[in-house]
Every structure is written in C-alpha cells, then in structure tokens.
Write a protein that holds these residues in place. Sequence first.
Motif, PDB file in Angstrom:
ATOM      1  N   THR A   1     -11.083 -26.628 -32.858  1.00 29.16           N
ATOM      2  CA  THR A   1     -12.107 -25.824 -33.507  1.00 29.16           C
ATOM      3  C   THR A   1     -12.402 -24.560 -32.720  1.00 29.16           C
ATOM      4  OG1 THR A   1     -13.141 -27.846 -34.335  1.00 29.16           O
ATOM      5  CG2 THR A   1     -14.473 -25.852 -34.396  1.00 29.16           C
ATOM      6  N   VAL A   2     -12.582 -23.456 -33.423  1.00 28.18           N
ATOM      7  CA  VAL A   2     -12.991 -22.200 -32.785  1.00 28.18           C
ATOM      8  C   VAL A   2     -14.508 -22.264 -32.560  1.00 28.18           C
ATOM      9  CG1 VAL A   2     -13.050 -19.687 -32.961  1.00 28.18           C
ATOM     10  CG2 VAL A   2     -11.126 -20.967 -33.928  1.00 28.18           C
ATOM     11  N   THR A   3     -14.921 -22.090 -31.313  1.00 27.32           N
ATOM     12  CA  THR A   3     -16.307 -22.302 -30.919  1.00 27.32           C
ATOM     13  C   THR A   3     -16.899 -21.039 -30.311  1.00 27.32           C
ATOM     14  OG1 THR A   3     -15.808 -24.624 -30.453  1.00 27.32           O
ATOM     15  CG2 THR A   3     -17.829 -23.732 -29.496  1.00 27.32           C
ATOM     16  N   ALA A   4     -18.179 -20.798 -30.601  1.00 27.92           N
ATOM     17  CA  ALA A   4     -18.913 -19.667 -30.025  1.00 27.92           C
ATOM     18  C   ALA A   4     -19.957 -20.182 -29.048  1.00 27.92           C
ATOM     19  CB  ALA A   4     -19.590 -18.850 -31.124  1.00 27.92           C
TER      20      ALA A   4
ATOM     21  N   PRO B  72     -15.429 -25.325 -40.703  1.00 27.45           N
ATOM     22  CA  PRO B  72     -15.188 -24.760 -39.373  1.00 27.45           C
ATOM     23  C   PRO B  72     -13.778 -24.174 -39.248  1.00 27.45           C
ATOM     24  CG  PRO B  72     -16.253 -26.892 -39.200  1.00 27.45           C
ATOM     25  CD  PRO B  72     -15.871 -26.728 -40.642  1.00 27.45           C
ATOM     26  N   THR B  73     -13.672 -23.038 -38.595  1.00 24.98           N
ATOM     27  CA  THR B  73     -12.365 -22.423 -38.361  1.00 24.98           C
ATOM     28  C   THR B  73     -11.578 -23.297 -37.394  1.00 24.98           C
ATOM     29  OG1 THR B  73     -13.289 -20.216 -38.670  1.00 24.98           O
ATOM     30  CG2 THR B  73     -11.165 -20.364 -37.548  1.00 24.98           C
ATOM     31  N   ARG B  74     -10.396 -23.716 -37.795  1.00 27.33           N
ATOM     32  CA  ARG B  74      -9.587 -24.598 -36.969  1.00 27.33           C
ATOM     33  C   ARG B  74      -8.184 -24.022 -36.801  1.00 27.33           C
ATOM     34  NH1 ARG B  74     -12.303 -29.236 -36.184  1.00 27.33           N
ATOM     35  NH2 ARG B  74     -10.470 -30.236 -35.282  1.00 27.33           N
ATOM     36  N   ILE B  75      -7.615 -24.248 -35.634  1.00 28.28           N
ATOM     37  CA  ILE B  75      -6.262 -23.789 -35.319  1.00 28.28           C
ATOM     38  C   ILE B  75      -5.383 -25.022 -35.128  1.00 28.28           C
ATOM     39  CG2 ILE B  75      -4.846 -22.396 -33.783  1.00 28.28           C
ATOM     40  CD1 ILE B  75      -7.020 -20.857 -35.319  1.00 28.28           C
TER      41      ILE B  75
END
Length: 301
Positions: free
Chosen positions: A165-168, A265-268
């Motif tokens: 997951t892309v996390t801030a 959620p943006t996932r890679i």
Amino acid sequence: MIEIHALRYALAAAETGSFSGAALQFGIKQSTLARHMQHLEDRLGQSLFRRSTRGIVPTLVGERMLQRARLIVADVDALDAEARSLARGDDGLLRIGFDGSLEEGGFASLLRDFSARRPDVEIEAREAPRAILWRDLERGTLDLILVTGETARPGIGTISGWSTTVTAVMSADHPAASIDQLFWSDLRDCSFVVSKAASVDVGPIITSRLAGPNHQPAINRQSVRPDELSAFVRGRHVAVSTDGIGPRGARGDLVIRPIHDAFGPTRIARAAHWRDGDDNAALGDLLAMARTRLGQVTTAR
C-alpha cells in the motif's frame, strides 16, 4: 584488515542513528562498539559519522562506505547460507529474499502456513535492495525473492498476487490529517518527501496522480530508509512510501494514512520469482501452496 563484524556494527549504527542502539542489537557495550567504529575510521583515515547529542549521521564518505559495506555483508551472508545449504541438503532449507515489508500483502501468512505444514524445513529470510536480490537469485544463493513490481526475465518463474500500500506520513496539524479516507486530491497542494532507498521510486506515482497542465508536484528525494522519512515531515511536507511501514520511532505528532484512488487504497503489485529448473522440493511445495491460494502463475523464459 577491515573485519566483517566492524562493517555490521557500522551498518547497524547508521540504521539506528546511535551507537547505543547498534550495541543493543549485538548485545555488547556501547563503549565497545564505539571503539570498533573509531578503529574503523582510523583504518580508513576518514570520519564515517557526525556525532552530536542527538545521535549520529553518516558523513558523505560514510554513506559511500556503507553502500559498499552492505554489498560485502550481503555476499558474506549469501556465502554462509550456501555453505550451510550444501552441508544439510537443499530440500531442508528454503532461502528467501525480500524488499520492503514481508508482512505487507499477506506473503508472511503464506510462510507461516508453509512452516506449519513443513516443520522440517528451515526458512532463511533476509531483506535487501531489489538489485541485490535479483543478483543472488540468479547466482543461486537465494531460492525465491519477493519484490515490488512484476519484472519478466528469461528463465525466471513468477507468481503475482501480493501488493503493498502507498502510505502518507504527515504532521498531526496538517490540514489533511483529520481525513480518515485520504485521497490523492487531498494532497494536491503538499510538498512530498520520498526515499531513494525505498523498494519502489514513488515519485512517478505521485506525479501520475497529481500532475496537470498548471501543476507539478514538488518531490524531494532523500538518501535515507523509508522509516526515517519522518525527520523531514513538517508543515505541508508529506512523506510517501510503498514499503508498508511507518516511521522508525514514530512520534505522537505524526499521522499515518493509506492514500486512496477511486477504487480503494493505492496499491503496487509485488511478485515472487524463482529460477526455472530449481529442484528444491521445499520450494516446490511452497509454490504449490501459493498457486492454490492465489490461482495465478506465469513463467518467463
């Protein structure tokens, strides 16, 4: 001669930001580790760390030395693993390398289930940069690697199905900190800080989500581990990582949020890779479990 344990001490000191933290990892006195570091610096004729009451930070020379040290230590560890593998037979040992977080995306759950089914197999797992993992897989010192991104290579088998997951990470007083479901559009006016040492360069991800005809996101790339980006979080500066981890020593004034696209959620993607023709029976059993669980496999030749 530079001893391998001195390189391990130096790497631990850089990762923890202190000699005391590194000494704790190895179960030795801080003064003992500090003497080893001083001897190493005397041997090289250069200061490797800047000392202060707040801890230690590698110098420019130190950063370069640590880059080489990581490769040397990885080679020594790989040689040790290979020697033990030959001594006990491959079927009783499974050597796995990964970048980012092993827990992120469910791969660790697969390993736990495999260990329950095959308690006779010893699993050796180690984290390393993506390039080192590919090198060791191709050399045969790793049986399987889990890396972010799906890269097809000749003679390499691939199973995909995991993701990160892309996390801030932002200050608690940031305007977006109170948003439970954070979208990229909520961060449009922010400045971003990312890690050069992360398993994936998230700069292009940020740009693809936020760049427009009259807007280009400000991205600051730092030569630190992703879990050290919190040192650069202030005001409207937001740290972004895909490694599924929060900042080391997370402060109470920080907020960590997954960043969402329209569908969640943006996932890679992450994928597991192995060498075609590897006849390690333990690897075969793990791959069979993964195929059953994920239902997808591709093999590049």
